[in-house]
Design an enzyme around this catalytic site. Structure first.
Site, PDB file in Angstrom:
ATOM      1  N   HIS A   1       0.834  -1.200   0.000  1.00 25.46           N
ATOM      2  CA  HIS A   1       0.000   0.000   0.000  1.00 25.46           C
ATOM      3  C   HIS A   1       0.868   1.249   0.000  1.00 25.46           C
ATOM      4  O   HIS A   1       2.076   1.187   0.273  1.00 25.46           O
ATOM      5  CB  HIS A   1      -0.917   0.033   1.230  1.00 25.46           C
ATOM      6  CG  HIS A   1      -2.157  -0.776   1.074  1.00 25.46           C
ATOM      7  ND1 HIS A   1      -2.204  -2.108   1.421  1.00 25.46           N
ATOM      8  CD2 HIS A   1      -3.387  -0.472   0.598  1.00 25.46           C
ATOM      9  CE1 HIS A   1      -3.426  -2.577   1.175  1.00 25.46           C
ATOM     10  NE2 HIS A   1      -4.156  -1.598   0.675  1.00 25.46           N
TER      11      HIS A   1
ATOM     12  N   LYS B   1      -0.819   5.009   4.343  1.00 20.41           N
ATOM     13  CA  LYS B   1      -1.673   4.054   5.065  1.00 20.41           C
ATOM     14  C   LYS B   1      -1.104   3.835   6.459  1.00 20.41           C
ATOM     15  O   LYS B   1       0.054   3.438   6.620  1.00 20.41           O
ATOM     16  CB  LYS B   1      -1.778   2.730   4.309  1.00 20.41           C
ATOM     17  CG  LYS B   1      -2.761   1.760   4.971  1.00 20.41           C
ATOM     18  CD  LYS B   1      -3.124   0.610   4.054  1.00 20.41           C
ATOM     19  CE  LYS B   1      -4.117  -0.321   4.720  1.00 20.41           C
ATOM     20  NZ  LYS B   1      -5.379   0.351   5.083  1.00 20.41           N
TER      21      LYS B   1
END
Length: 246
Positions: free
Chosen positions: A135, A139
């Site tokens: 990600h 995040k």
């Protein structure tokens, strides 16, 4: 519908675009610069709230929606340690909540295929399994809620697995992986919306099941669809209830 957006970062702005395109009105937008606007009074202008905030704010946001008696769709992850508490309170107070680790249609199909594959691979212990997720660096939680859902889908359908452990950017949570554990290997790389891979490895070959998100748009559209689905419903729901793949 009149929609309240809790968390007005990149995701919140994309959700707003889809909501307006689908004929809804955003009557409240709460971001980092106006947190004080998240009040019971302001929430009561909305038919539903959609939360894509932060793990440390999600619980308070949920309870504020309960106080306002406004249904809430929660796309934020990282708070599932209190999931049972929230479920009990939601049902006790006759409130409405729908949560999910990922609102993408493709990912929810991916979840279903993952469980089917795990059930098949249960009969072949020569294969070791792990989950990998990548990600963007913004995040905040690790592993991703999507990766946890994948690992739990494996555990529920594979007799030899009973828990998962997380390794972030090559830093293991434990020194030696036990046979009953599923490793979730997490990486944070700039500008990656989300890539999840389930890998079954043996000495002779490897099987990969992979989902790659091209943008955050699929998550945002799914959140608006979930809010639409929640109309005239009461209770505690998971995103999988929408797809009815069982």
């Amino acid at each position: 519908m009149n929609i309240a957006l809790i968390g007005y970062g990149k995701m919140g702005q994309i959700i707003e675009r889809f909501a307006i395109e689908r004929g809804h009105e955003v009557v409240l937008k709460v971001g980092i610069d106006n947190l004080a606007d998240l009040t019971v009074f302001n929430l009561r202008k909305a038919d539903v709230a959609i939360d894509f905030s932060t793990p440390d704010a999600a619980i308070n946001n949920i309870y504020t929606c309960f106080d306002a008696n406004v249904p809430i769709v929660v796309g934020t992850t990282g708070w599932y340690g209190q999931l049972q508490e929230i479920k009990d309170e939601c049902l006790r107070r006759n409130n409405t909540l729908l949560y999910g680790s990922n609102f993408s249609i493709g990912v929810n199909l991916f979840f279903h295929i993952n469980e089917v594959l795990a059930k098949v691979m249960n009969n072949y212990p020569v294969y070791e399994v792990q989950v990998e997720e990548i990600h963007h660096t913004q995040k905040l939680d690790s592993p991703s809620g999507t990766a946890m859902t994948l690992a739990e889908g494996i555990i529920e359908n594979m007799d030899r697995k009973s828990e998962w452990v997380n390794e972030l950017d090559g830093n293991p949570a434990i020194e030696v992986l036990k046979q009953e554990q599923v490793l979730i290997a997490s990486q944070r790389i700039e500008n990656i919306p989300g890539t999840h891979t389930v890998i079954y490895s043996s000495e002779v070959d490897e099987i990969e099941l992979k989902h790659t998100a091209h943008s955050r748009a699929g998550f945002a559209l799914g959140a608006v669809v979930a809010a639409e689905w929640l109309q005239n419903k009461q209770g505690f729901y998971n995103i999988s209830d929408i797809f009815n793949l069982k």
